[in-house]
Design an enzyme around this catalytic site. Structure first.
Site, short mmCIF file in Angstrom:
data_model
loop_
_atom_site.label_atom_id
_atom_site.label_comp_id
_atom_site.label_asym_id
_atom_site.label_seq_id
_atom_site.Cartn_x
_atom_site.Cartn_y
_atom_site.Cartn_z
N ASN A 10 -101.31 14.76 40.26
CA ASN A 10 -102.75 14.90 40.03
C ASN A 10 -103.03 14.51 38.57
O ASN A 10 -102.77 15.28 37.66
CB ASN A 10 -103.18 16.34 40.30
CG ASN A 10 -104.65 16.57 40.02
OD1 ASN A 10 -105.43 15.62 39.83
ND2 ASN A 10 -105.06 17.83 40.00
N TRP A 11 -103.56 13.31 38.39
CA TRP A 11 -103.80 12.81 37.03
C TRP A 11 -105.00 13.46 36.36
O TRP A 11 -105.20 13.30 35.16
CB TRP A 11 -104.00 11.29 37.06
CG TRP A 11 -102.80 10.50 37.49
CD1 TRP A 11 -101.59 11.00 37.93
CD2 TRP A 11 -102.67 9.08 37.53
NE1 TRP A 11 -100.73 9.98 38.24
CE2 TRP A 11 -101.38 8.77 38.01
CE3 TRP A 11 -103.54 8.03 37.24
CZ2 TRP A 11 -100.92 7.48 38.17
CZ3 TRP A 11 -103.10 6.73 37.40
CH2 TRP A 11 -101.80 6.46 37.85
N LYS A 12 -105.81 14.15 37.14
CA LYS A 12 -107.03 14.79 36.62
C LYS A 12 -107.89 13.75 35.88
O LYS A 12 -107.95 12.60 36.31
CB LYS A 12 -106.66 16.00 35.77
CG LYS A 12 -105.78 17.00 36.54
CD LYS A 12 -105.59 18.31 35.84
CE LYS A 12 -104.70 19.21 36.69
NZ LYS A 12 -104.56 20.56 36.12
N HIS A 98 -109.17 22.40 44.53
CA HIS A 98 -108.37 22.70 43.35
C HIS A 98 -109.05 23.80 42.55
O HIS A 98 -110.28 23.89 42.51
CB HIS A 98 -108.20 21.44 42.50
CG HIS A 98 -107.18 21.59 41.41
ND1 HIS A 98 -107.46 22.22 40.21
CD2 HIS A 98 -105.88 21.21 41.34
CE1 HIS A 98 -106.38 22.20 39.45
NE2 HIS A 98 -105.41 21.61 40.11
N GLU A 100 -109.66 24.16 39.58
CA GLU A 100 -110.62 23.69 38.58
C GLU A 100 -111.96 23.35 39.23
O GLU A 100 -113.02 23.50 38.61
CB GLU A 100 -110.03 22.49 37.83
CG GLU A 100 -108.89 22.88 36.91
CD GLU A 100 -107.96 21.75 36.53
OE1 GLU A 100 -106.97 22.02 35.82
OE2 GLU A 100 -108.20 20.59 36.95
N GLU A 168 -101.18 27.01 44.13
CA GLU A 168 -101.17 26.90 42.68
C GLU A 168 -101.72 28.18 42.06
O GLU A 168 -102.95 28.40 42.06
CB GLU A 168 -102.04 25.72 42.22
CG GLU A 168 -101.50 24.37 42.59
CD GLU A 168 -102.20 23.26 41.80
OE1 GLU A 168 -101.50 22.48 41.14
OE2 GLU A 168 -103.44 23.20 41.85
N GLY A 174 -101.20 24.41 33.79
CA GLY A 174 -101.35 23.91 32.44
C GLY A 174 -100.97 24.89 31.34
O GLY A 174 -101.18 24.61 30.16
N SER A 212 -97.58 24.09 36.39
CA SER A 212 -96.58 23.88 35.33
C SER A 212 -95.22 23.45 35.88
O SER A 212 -94.16 23.91 35.41
CB SER A 212 -96.43 25.14 34.47
OG SER A 212 -97.63 25.39 33.75
N GLY A 233 -99.27 18.33 37.69
CA GLY A 233 -100.37 17.99 36.82
C GLY A 233 -99.93 17.17 35.62
O GLY A 233 -99.68 15.97 35.73
N GLY A 234 -99.81 17.81 34.48
CA GLY A 234 -99.51 17.11 33.23
C GLY A 234 -98.29 16.22 33.27
O GLY A 234 -98.29 15.11 32.73
#
Length: 250
Positions: A10-12, A98, A100, A168, A174, A212, A233-234
């Site tokens: 997930n590049w967000k 998600h 977010e 999640e 994150g 994470s 994610g990151g």
């Protein structure tokens, strides 16, 4: 038999066109080598990159997904993107629900369910996200809360071929913090049991862990029972880190 693992990135709201193309090419180069990872690999870039990356993903064997969709197939919804548009752009998957989106955009379970149903109607695989906050975890009712969230978010007519569930924990996204292996195992077992009550093929449905995930903990997390992959994610923004996670599947 457990389903084949899926590693989804997930590049967000990150990467411009040249950066996204470079990352997909690098991942494609790794996929063409040996040994191949024992997983399917999916990237979910921002909307702006989907059209540009679709041909590259087809060439390299990567699956392409989006990060959200609207519940309607068309209409006067400025700034939104419909599921048929994502399919038309070359996507096979779409993330819905998600944390977010739930927290920053006020999406409730009914909204997530409607979006997932729109995804299925457009021929996409819906990746439905669920997870508890830190306060909910500390309450001792995390499993009860997340199972209820899942059941209220499930699209009608879903099956193991059309649905993926991603757990999640909100407090781990994150932050660098992750639940213990025991906590992940317990939650995924609870989700599998709940799915078994509503889906005849629940044993074949992919349950992903997210929050994470990085090269240093991926192998341990992916070895947990009922963990059929990861929503990353990151670390998905780095070819080296993301590929190392893919290789952790075996």
């Amino acid at each position: 038999m457990a389903p084949r693992k899926l590693i989804a990135g997930n590049w967000k709201m990150n990467l411009l066109k040249a950066e996204g193309e470079a990352l997909v090419r690098a991942l494609g180069g790794s996929l063409s080598g040996t040994p191949k990872p024992a997983c399917d690999v999916l990237v979910c870039p921002p909307f702006t990159l989907l059209g540009a990356l679709a041909p590259l993903c087809r060439e390299t064997g990567l699956a392409l997904g989006a990060q959200d969709c609207h519940a309607k197939s068309s209409g006067a919804f400025t700034g939104d993107v419909a599921a048929p548009m994502l399919a038309d752009a070359g996507c096979s998957h779409v993330i819905v629900g998600h944390s977010e989106r739930r927290s920053l955009h006020g999406e409730d379970n009914a909204t997530v369910k409607a979006k997932a149903e729109a995804a299925l109607a457009a021929g996409l695989v819906a990746i439905v996200c669920v997870g508890e906050t830190e306060a909910e975890r500390d309450s001792g009712k995390a499993e009860e809360i997340v199972v209820a969230q899942l059941l209220a978010s499930l699209p009608q007519g879903a099956s193991a071929k059309t649905l993926v569930v991603a757990y999640e924990p909100v407090w781990a996204i994150g932050t660098g913090r992750t639940p213990t292996v025991e906590q992940v195992a317990d939650m995924h077992a609870a989700l599998r049991k709940a799915l078994g009550g509503v889906l005849s093929d629940a044993a074949g449905l992919r349950l992903l862990y997210g929050g994470s995930v990085k090269p240093g903990n991926a192998a341990e997390l992916l070895a947990v029972a009922n963990v059929d992959g990861a929503l990353v994610g990151g670390a998905s923004l780095s070819h080296g880190d993301f590929w190392a996670i893919c290789q952790s599947c075996g």
